[in-house]
Design a protein around this motif. Structure first.
Motif, mmCIF file in Angstrom:
data_model
loop_
_atom_site.group_PDB
_atom_site.id
_atom_site.type_symbol
_atom_site.label_atom_id
_atom_site.label_comp_id
_atom_site.label_asym_id
_atom_site.label_seq_id
_atom_site.Cartn_x
_atom_site.Cartn_y
_atom_site.Cartn_z
ATOM 1 N N SER A 83 7.441 3.560 47.300
ATOM 2 C CA SER A 83 8.561 4.268 47.945
ATOM 3 C C SER A 83 8.423 5.778 47.864
ATOM 4 O O SER A 83 9.324 6.451 47.388
ATOM 5 N N SER A 84 7.293 6.285 48.274
ATOM 6 C CA SER A 84 7.122 7.730 48.319
ATOM 7 C C SER A 84 6.929 8.156 49.767
ATOM 8 O O SER A 84 6.747 7.325 50.644
ATOM 9 N N GLN A 133 18.033 13.205 55.623
ATOM 10 C CA GLN A 133 18.408 12.475 54.407
ATOM 11 C C GLN A 133 17.261 11.572 53.948
ATOM 12 O O GLN A 133 16.688 10.846 54.759
ATOM 13 N N ILE A 134 16.948 11.640 52.664
ATOM 14 C CA ILE A 134 15.913 10.764 52.116
ATOM 15 C C ILE A 134 16.450 10.081 50.875
ATOM 16 O O ILE A 134 17.014 10.735 49.996
ATOM 17 N N ARG A 135 16.307 8.763 50.812
ATOM 18 C CA ARG A 135 16.666 8.024 49.598
ATOM 19 C C ARG A 135 15.528 7.085 49.253
ATOM 20 O O ARG A 135 15.191 6.185 50.027
ATOM 21 N N LEU A 136 14.899 7.307 48.107
ATOM 22 C CA LEU A 136 13.741 6.514 47.688
ATOM 23 C C LEU A 136 14.056 5.812 46.380
ATOM 24 O O LEU A 136 14.405 6.451 45.391
ATOM 25 N N ASN A 137 13.955 4.469 46.378
ATOM 26 C CA ASN A 137 14.230 3.689 45.177
ATOM 27 C C ASN A 137 13.023 2.848 44.811
ATOM 28 O O ASN A 137 12.355 2.305 45.681
#
Lengths: 74, 130
Positions: free
Chosen positions: A23-24, A33-37
């Motif tokens: 998740s990069s 907007q960026i959301r990485l989990n």
């Protein structure tokens, strides 16, 4: 509050990257907007080779303290 | 926000694997995800269907969300309409990751990886008491 950004110009030469994993993102462009989990689980005794850096094990004590604070907030 | 154009002379990407993507151009929203059971096992036998996502909580537990903050009005002035890059060289992109040349609205990526090490002899020895 007014948040004003002036992008006068952006010029980049050469970029070299070995790996982008778990998740990069590598983005050339604009973004809203960026959301990485990511969850990663491995046996304790296993050998870890790669870009998975253990958090909170840095030399200064400040990083460890801030990690504890974050846990309490949640 | 107005999005800038990108000029890129040369790009080389060797590997794009496991739910990853390499995008040239603009996109509005991307939600890649990957679930991985990585089994490293001693011995030549691999049973199919032996490992199930449902058996491990890592594949169902929720990700923690950041607390929502007050919105901030932002204004971006792009005095130069292009981002200029000469060359990019990337070896690999893996496990719900992303390379994009161009603008991206929203990116929400998830990855869950569970590793196993199954060693025949040591597991049997662990149960015996000296």
């Amino acid at each position: 509050m007014a948040f004003i950004v002036h992008n006068w110009g952006l010029n980049v030469g050469n970029v070299e990257i070995a790996g982008i994993t778990s998740s990069s993102v590598f983005l050339i462009g604009d973004n809203e907007q960026i959301r990485l989990n990511s969850y990663f689980d491995t046996p304790a005794e296993s050998l870890i080779i790669g870009p998975f850096v253990p958090l909170g094990s840095s030399v200064s004590g400040d990083t460890a303290a801030s990690v504890v604070e974050t846990d309490e907030d949640e | 926000m107005n999005k800038r154009l990108v000029t890129l002379d040369n790009i080389k990407v060797s590997d794009v694997v496991y739910g990853s993507s390499f995008v040239i151009g603009d996109s509005w929203r991307a939600t890649p995800f990957a679930r991985v059971l990585a089994v490293q096992k001693e011995g030549a036998w691999f049973e199919e269907g032996r490992y199930k996502y449902e058996d491990y909580p890592i594949f169902t537990r929720q990700f923690k969300r950041l607390p929502s903050t007050d919105t901030v009005e932002d204004i971006h002035y792009h005095h130069n309409p292009t981002i200029n890059v000469e060359s990019v060289r990337i070896n690999g992109v893996s496990t719900s990751s992303m390379i994009q040349v161009g603008s991206l609205g929203i990116l929400e990526a998830e990855s869950r990886v569970k590793h196993f090490r199954i060693i025949q002899d040591e597991q049997e020895e662990d149960f015996s008491i000296d």
